[in-house]
Design a protein around this motif. Structure first.
Motif, PDB file in Angstrom:
ATOM      1  N   GLN A 140       0.946  -1.143   0.074  1.00  0.00           N
ATOM      2  CA  GLN A 140       0.037  -0.241   0.020  1.00  0.00           C
ATOM      3  C   GLN A 140       0.953   1.211  -0.070  1.00  0.00           C
ATOM      4  O   GLN A 140       0.719   2.229  -0.783  1.00  0.00           O
ATOM      5  CB  GLN A 140      -0.808   0.015   1.269  1.00  0.00           C
ATOM      6  N   THR A 141       1.989   1.208   0.778  1.00  0.00           N
ATOM      7  CA  THR A 141       2.903   2.186   0.715  1.00  0.00           C
ATOM      8  C   THR A 141       3.466   2.350  -0.603  1.00  0.00           C
ATOM      9  O   THR A 141       3.706   3.528  -1.113  1.00  0.00           O
ATOM     10  CB  THR A 141       4.357   2.096   1.907  1.00  0.00           C
ATOM     11  N   THR A 182       0.984   4.031  -2.850  1.00  0.00           N
ATOM     12  CA  THR A 182       0.611   5.676  -2.739  1.00  0.00           C
ATOM     13  C   THR A 182       1.748   5.964  -3.257  1.00  0.00           C
ATOM     14  O   THR A 182       1.493   7.292  -3.785  1.00  0.00           O
ATOM     15  CB  THR A 182       0.551   5.624  -1.000  1.00  0.00           C
ATOM     16  N   ASP A 183       2.858   5.718  -2.983  1.00  0.00           N
ATOM     17  CA  ASP A 183       4.196   6.476  -3.594  1.00  0.00           C
ATOM     18  C   ASP A 183       3.941   6.502  -5.211  1.00  0.00           C
ATOM     19  O   ASP A 183       4.251   7.584  -5.796  1.00  0.00           O
ATOM     20  CB  ASP A 183       5.301   6.020  -3.316  1.00  0.00           C
ATOM     21  N   GLN A 228       1.294   6.427  -6.944  1.00  0.00           N
ATOM     22  CA  GLN A 228       0.354   7.192  -7.475  1.00  0.00           C
ATOM     23  C   GLN A 228       0.862   8.802  -7.389  1.00  0.00           C
ATOM     24  O   GLN A 228       0.330   9.488  -8.050  1.00  0.00           O
ATOM     25  CB  GLN A 228      -0.943   7.056  -6.447  1.00  0.00           C
ATOM     26  N   ARG A 229       1.491   9.127  -6.313  1.00  0.00           N
ATOM     27  CA  ARG A 229       2.070  10.253  -6.209  1.00  0.00           C
ATOM     28  C   ARG A 229       3.009  10.759  -7.322  1.00  0.00           C
ATOM     29  O   ARG A 229       3.011  11.800  -8.055  1.00  0.00           O
ATOM     30  CB  ARG A 229       2.831  10.462  -4.996  1.00  0.00           C
TER      31      ARG A 229
END
Length: 257
Positions: free
Chosen positions: A84-85, A88-89, A91-92
């Motif tokens: 998930q981390t 998320t990264d 996606q950034r």
């Protein structure tokens, strides 16, 4: 009377023996049955213990599997949190790239007109410059226009080629170079050796070395040089060809505009 009593006694004795015999048989039968029942109970107890042992072993196996599943669940949770981390990264990064693409498109819309202006300015410069390899330089400008019309050439490559053309033009301003070409004078074509010192001097000399000319920026014509300059022009040609060492030579210099 005696006989009656005696008979009764015999009958009583017989009945007592019969009862005694019958009671012993009954007692033996009861013991046998009790023994069988005890054996049955023991066998049932053994089977029950075996079932208990089997259930216990299965329970232990299930408990081990449960602990394994718990450990795997904990590991998967940690791994999922890690993924998930990363997601998320990523996606950034995707959002950042998309913003850059949007900005790039805006830049592209502003860059393309600028590139065409640069090509137009380069063409105008070549036309107004000294006649130094003019045909080759104009061909380079036309190639740039062709590149700008090709969909298979990236914008970055188009821009690189334009900058390369400007770099080549800048190089003419500091180079000492000699080459052969055709000079048209009075309708006649002469094969001559050209030599230029940046844009300060552009000269031509006949192959026999008896005539020399210099380009005049004010009149946009070739002026014939006096004989006193022939030696200097010849030395410039030799220096440009690396035939002699660089040294001062007497040649006419003109200021580039």
């Amino acid at each position: 009377m005696f006989n009656n009593k005696m008979s009764k006694s015999l009958i009583a004795s017989a009945l007592a023996g019969a009862f005694a015999f019958s009671g012993g048989a009954i007692a033996n039968s009861g013991l046998e049955q009790l023994h069988q029942e005890n054996s049955q109970i023991v066998r049932e107890a053994v089977r029950s213990q075996e079932r208990i042992n089997t259930i216990y072993e299965q329970t232990q196996e299930l408990l081990g599997e449960y602990r394994t599943v718990v450990d795997q669940t904990d590991s998967l949770k940690v791994y999922n949190d890690f993924l998930q981390t990363l997601v998320t990264d990523q996606q950034r990064q995707i959002d950042s790239i998309q913003r850059q693409i949007d900005t790039l498109e805006d830049t592209r819309r502003g860059t393309v007109p600028l590139m065409f202006k640069m090509i137009d300015a380069l063409e105008e410069f070549v036309k107004n410059d000294i006649p130094l390899r003019t045909e080759r330089r104009m061909e380079r400008v036309e190639r740039l226009r062709d590149v700008m019309g090709r969909s298979d050439v990236q914008l970055s490559e188009q821009y690189r080629q334009i900058m390369e053309a400007y770099s080549i033009e800048a190089g003419y301003g500091s180079a000492l170079e000699s080459f052969q070409g055709t000079l048209v004078l009075g309708g006649n074509e002469l094969t001559v050796d050209y030599v230029h010192l940046g844009r300060l001097a552009l000269m031509a000399m006949s192959l026999d070395g008896n005539s020399a000319w210099v380009w005049n920026n004010q009149t946009n014509n070739w002026d014939s040089l006096p004989a006193s300059y022939l030696s200097g022009v010849s030395d410039f040609i030799k220096m440009a060809r690396r035939e002699i060492n660089f040294e001062m030579a007497r040649v006419p210099l003109i200021a580039a505009e």
